[in-house]
Scaffold this motif. Structure first.
Motif, mmCIF file in Angstrom:
data_model
loop_
_atom_site.group_PDB
_atom_site.id
_atom_site.type_symbol
_atom_site.label_atom_id
_atom_site.label_comp_id
_atom_site.label_asym_id
_atom_site.label_seq_id
_atom_site.Cartn_x
_atom_site.Cartn_y
_atom_site.Cartn_z
ATOM 1 N N ASN A 1 5.882 3.321 -4.968
ATOM 2 C CA ASN A 1 5.899 2.025 -4.286
ATOM 3 C C ASN A 1 6.842 1.996 -3.094
ATOM 4 O O ASN A 1 6.588 1.315 -2.109
ATOM 5 C CB ASN A 1 6.242 0.911 -5.280
ATOM 6 N N ILE A 2 7.937 2.749 -3.155
ATOM 7 C CA ILE A 2 8.852 2.833 -2.004
ATOM 8 C C ILE A 2 8.127 3.454 -0.807
ATOM 9 O O ILE A 2 8.229 2.970 0.327
ATOM 10 C CB ILE A 2 10.116 3.648 -2.362
ATOM 11 N N VAL A 3 7.365 4.523 -1.068
ATOM 12 C CA VAL A 3 6.614 5.172 0.015
ATOM 13 C C VAL A 3 5.525 4.239 0.528
ATOM 14 O O VAL A 3 5.361 4.065 1.749
ATOM 15 C CB VAL A 3 6.012 6.513 -0.473
ATOM 16 N N ARG A 4 4.789 3.591 -0.410
ATOM 17 C CA ARG A 4 3.697 2.693 0.004
ATOM 18 C C ARG A 4 4.205 1.579 0.918
ATOM 19 O O ARG A 4 3.621 1.274 1.949
ATOM 20 C CB ARG A 4 3.047 2.060 -1.243
ATOM 21 N N LYS A 5 5.310 0.940 0.508
ATOM 22 C CA LYS A 5 5.748 -0.230 1.284
ATOM 23 C C LYS A 5 6.358 0.172 2.623
ATOM 24 O O LYS A 5 6.286 -0.588 3.587
ATOM 25 C CB LYS A 5 6.681 -1.120 0.470
ATOM 26 N N THR A 6 6.917 1.367 2.713
ATOM 27 C CA THR A 6 7.456 1.839 3.992
ATOM 28 C C THR A 6 6.334 2.004 5.019
ATOM 29 O O THR A 6 6.551 1.851 6.219
ATOM 30 C CB THR A 6 8.196 3.188 3.803
ATOM 31 N N LEU A 7 5.126 2.305 4.534
ATOM 32 C CA LEU A 7 3.997 2.584 5.424
ATOM 33 C C LEU A 7 3.028 1.407 5.528
ATOM 34 O O LEU A 7 1.906 1.555 6.009
ATOM 35 C CB LEU A 7 3.241 3.827 4.917
ATOM 36 N N SER A 8 3.456 0.214 5.061
ATOM 37 C CA SER A 8 2.540 -0.924 4.962
ATOM 38 C C SER A 8 2.962 -2.112 5.818
ATOM 39 O O SER A 8 4.157 -2.393 5.985
ATOM 40 C CB SER A 8 2.443 -1.369 3.502
ATOM 41 N N VAL A 9 1.964 -2.865 6.305
ATOM 42 C CA VAL A 9 2.199 -4.107 7.046
ATOM 43 C C VAL A 9 2.601 -5.238 6.100
ATOM 44 O O VAL A 9 3.464 -6.051 6.420
ATOM 45 C CB VAL A 9 0.928 -4.518 7.835
ATOM 46 N N LEU A 10 1.978 -5.301 4.913
ATOM 47 C CA LEU A 10 2.147 -6.447 4.014
ATOM 48 C C LEU A 10 3.140 -6.210 2.881
ATOM 49 O O LEU A 10 3.748 -7.162 2.382
ATOM 50 C CB LEU A 10 0.790 -6.834 3.405
ATOM 51 N N LYS A 11 3.301 -4.969 2.459
ATOM 52 C CA LYS A 11 4.219 -4.679 1.362
ATOM 53 C C LYS A 11 5.667 -4.711 1.867
ATOM 54 O O LYS A 11 5.908 -4.816 3.055
ATOM 55 C CB LYS A 11 3.880 -3.324 0.739
ATOM 56 N N GLY A 12 6.616 -4.609 0.935
ATOM 57 C CA GLY A 12 8.018 -4.588 1.334
ATOM 58 C C GLY A 12 8.451 -5.838 2.070
ATOM 59 O O GLY A 12 9.236 -5.792 3.015
ATOM 60 N N GLY A 13 7.922 -7.008 1.649
ATOM 61 C CA GLY A 13 8.290 -8.279 2.271
ATOM 62 C C GLY A 13 7.450 -8.659 3.473
ATOM 63 O O GLY A 13 7.631 -9.736 4.046
ATOM 64 N N GLY A 14 6.500 -7.798 3.842
ATOM 65 C CA GLY A 14 5.688 -8.048 5.045
ATOM 66 C C GLY A 14 4.879 -9.326 4.975
ATOM 67 O O GLY A 14 4.792 -10.078 5.964
ATOM 68 N N LEU A 15 4.277 -9.627 3.828
ATOM 69 C CA LEU A 15 3.464 -10.843 3.689
ATOM 70 C C LEU A 15 4.331 -12.092 3.879
ATOM 71 O O LEU A 15 3.936 -13.039 4.572
ATOM 72 C CB LEU A 15 2.778 -10.866 2.318
ATOM 73 N N ALA A 16 5.514 -12.099 3.277
ATOM 74 C CA ALA A 16 6.416 -13.245 3.407
ATOM 75 C C ALA A 16 6.818 -13.461 4.863
ATOM 76 O O ALA A 16 6.898 -14.599 5.341
ATOM 77 C CB ALA A 16 7.656 -13.032 2.545
#
Length: 506
Positions: free
Chosen positions: A183-198
């Motif tokens: 999940n750390i790798v996924r959210k680093t490479l994501s627009v919405l993960k890692g707080g992106g949606l908020a």
């Protein structure tokens, strides 16, 4: 009732208590007097203008159905991403309460076949992103999140393609990366993960209702934390890629994104418009199973809701615990063999680093149960499997098969007490009803499994070498040892149960 029937009863009661509809109805209310307010547990959120809903995860369809019933006409519009086939599966199972009503204001997009992101999940994520980007300060966004949400919310940072991101994730998983690392790798490479949606929904008020499928319930890891401030930076992602020897084997697009990403996570104060609230977890499910076990006459103990580690090591932990329980039925538990097993267990538990587990205290409680009484040990969490073969299986089926093999070897070497005085069953199952890319939720085993399989010409060790546990259990005794529930519409990781009772002499 047989041990198998008891185990099934415990599993279904655990899953039942974290079913979305009753769970959501306990926590969510809409106060309509005067200015409408959304009440969640002990918090109130004013509904100033429009109320929107988005969601993603294996339990979200049932959560959304319950939420729409509560919100009524106050809901403006909603979009949810749910697993492929879940509506049909729930319809077939007669679980109408988990389905949206006709003419619902919520759009349903099914995707992520076999829990892997795909084009449909990508389409759903884009629709959720568009909705979030259009919100104002007077809007309220209700976000429903559950396990499986990460695969259902794929939005790679351009120019990364979904196929590139998924290939990287698969390589990490095959090398034994834990869900937290993935999940750390996924959210680093994501627009919405890692707080992106908020961040995209700002300045709207964001209220997230979360069903946790991660050990310790960390908000930034569940579904890769789309509404939570990330506690990780690009450096953590680089460290994980280095750990699994993948740093120098990355697509150019991933290299480009990693080199241009900020080195520090976004400051927590940027999330003042967000409230994240956990509604259900593995701990709640295990407590319900414990109550059910006691009602069936067992002395029931919960080992931990945070069992983690490589599946072979966890299987060894359970095997040694079963051997210790078995000794208690032969009055040998306080002898040298019992002391040796307790020492081995303490060492193994220390090596596994199971959060919050005080094994000495647990073993003391075990001693206090008294001899001869039926015993039920419950546990939950999520193991990891290092893939070495090309077979078909899942972590729960592999765990059950490894426990069966371990118990057989203990008997064969005389490292266990005589078998005849008690009957034993081990169950491991995923609360979402899907273990790996298979139709099963998990599997059962007993100390006789290996010997009985041998009589059918099945070599357990060969199946394990190929990570082919599903094929084994499908062929063994006509699939009788598979736990098949269908998609349950919920997800709080896995549940294990050990049942042991004296054999009644006729």
């Amino acid at each position: 009732m047989s041990l198998r029937e008891h185990a099934l009863s415990l599993f279904y009661s655990a899953v039942g208590t974290i079913r979305p509809a009753p769970m959501l109805k306990r926590a969510l209310k809409l106060q309509k007097d005067g200015c409408p307010q959304l009440l969640v547990k002990d918090q109130a959120f004013p509904v100033k203008r429009n109320l929107y809903l988005v969601g993603f995860g294996k339990a979200v369809l049932g959560m959304a159905a319950a939420a729409e019933e509560i919100l009524g006409d106050h809901l403006t519009r909603g979009i949810i991403n749910v697993p492929l086939g879940i509506q049909e599966s729930l319809q077939r199972a007669g679980m109408q309460e988990m389905l949206l009503k006709p003419h619902s204001k919520i759009q349903v997009i099914e995707g992520a076949k076999n829990n892997l992101p795909d084009a449909e999940a990508l389409k759903g994520a884009a629709a959720i992103q568009k909705l979030a980007e259009g919100l104002t300060a007077d809007d309220l966004l209700l976000v429903l999140i559950s396990g499986g949400g990460s695969a259902l919310l794929p939005a790679p940072i351009p120019p990364i393609l979904l196929e590139e991101k998924e290939k990287l994730t698969k390589m990490l998983a095959s090398r034994g990366a834990a869900i937290q690392e993935l999940n750390i790798v996924r959210k680093t490479l994501s627009v919405l993960k890692g707080g992106g949606l908020a961040q995209l929904a700002h300045p709207a008020q964001v209220v997230s209702l979360i069903l946790s499928d991660v050990i310790g319930d960390p908000l930034d890891i569940i579904a890769s934390g789309p509404t939570a401030a990330s506690s990780h930076s690009v450096q953590d992602c680089l460290h994980i890629l280095t750990k699994y020897n993948l740093l120098h084997n990355l697509p150019k697009s991933v290299q480009m994104v990693l080199s241009s990403s900020p080195t520090k996570p976004t400051a927590p104060e940027n999330y003042s418009h967000v409230s994240n609230i956990i509604l259900g977890s593995n701990t709640l499910a295990l407590e319900e199973a414990r109550r059910q076990a006691e009602g069936l006459g067992y002395a029931a103990l919960v080992l931990s809701a945070a069992v983690q580690g490589e599946v072979g090591r966890v299987a060894t932990l359970y095997c040694q615990l079963i051997q210790l329980l078995r000794l208690g039925f032969t009055s040998l538990g306080e002898g040298p063999l019992g002391d040796e097993l307790r020492g081995n267990l303490l060492q193994l538990a220390a090596e596994l680093h199971i959060p919050g587990l005080d094994l000495e205290e647990f073993l003391q409680a075990l001693r206090g149960l008294g001899p001869g009484r039926p015993v039920c040990i419950l546990a939950g969490g999520e193991t990891t499997v290092q893939l070495q073969g090309t077979g078909k299986g899942g972590r729960n089926q592999e765990l059950a098969l490894r426990v069966g093999l371990g118990l057989h070897k203990a008997q064969a070497t005389g490292a266990s007490s005589p078998q005849g005085r008690c009957e034993i069953l081990f169950l491991s199952g995923g609360t979402d009803g899907q273990d790996g890319p298979t139709e099963a939720a998990g599997a059962f085993c007993s100390p006789r499994l290996v010997a009985e399989a041998f009589q059918e010409g099945l070599d357990v060790e060969a199946f394990l070498r190929n990570n082919d546990s599903y094929t084994f259990f499908s062929q063994f005794q006509g699939g009788r040892h598979l736990l098949v529930t269908g998609l349950t519409g919920t997800n709080v990781m896995d549940i294990q149960a050990i049942l042991i009772r004296a054999i009644e002499r006729s």
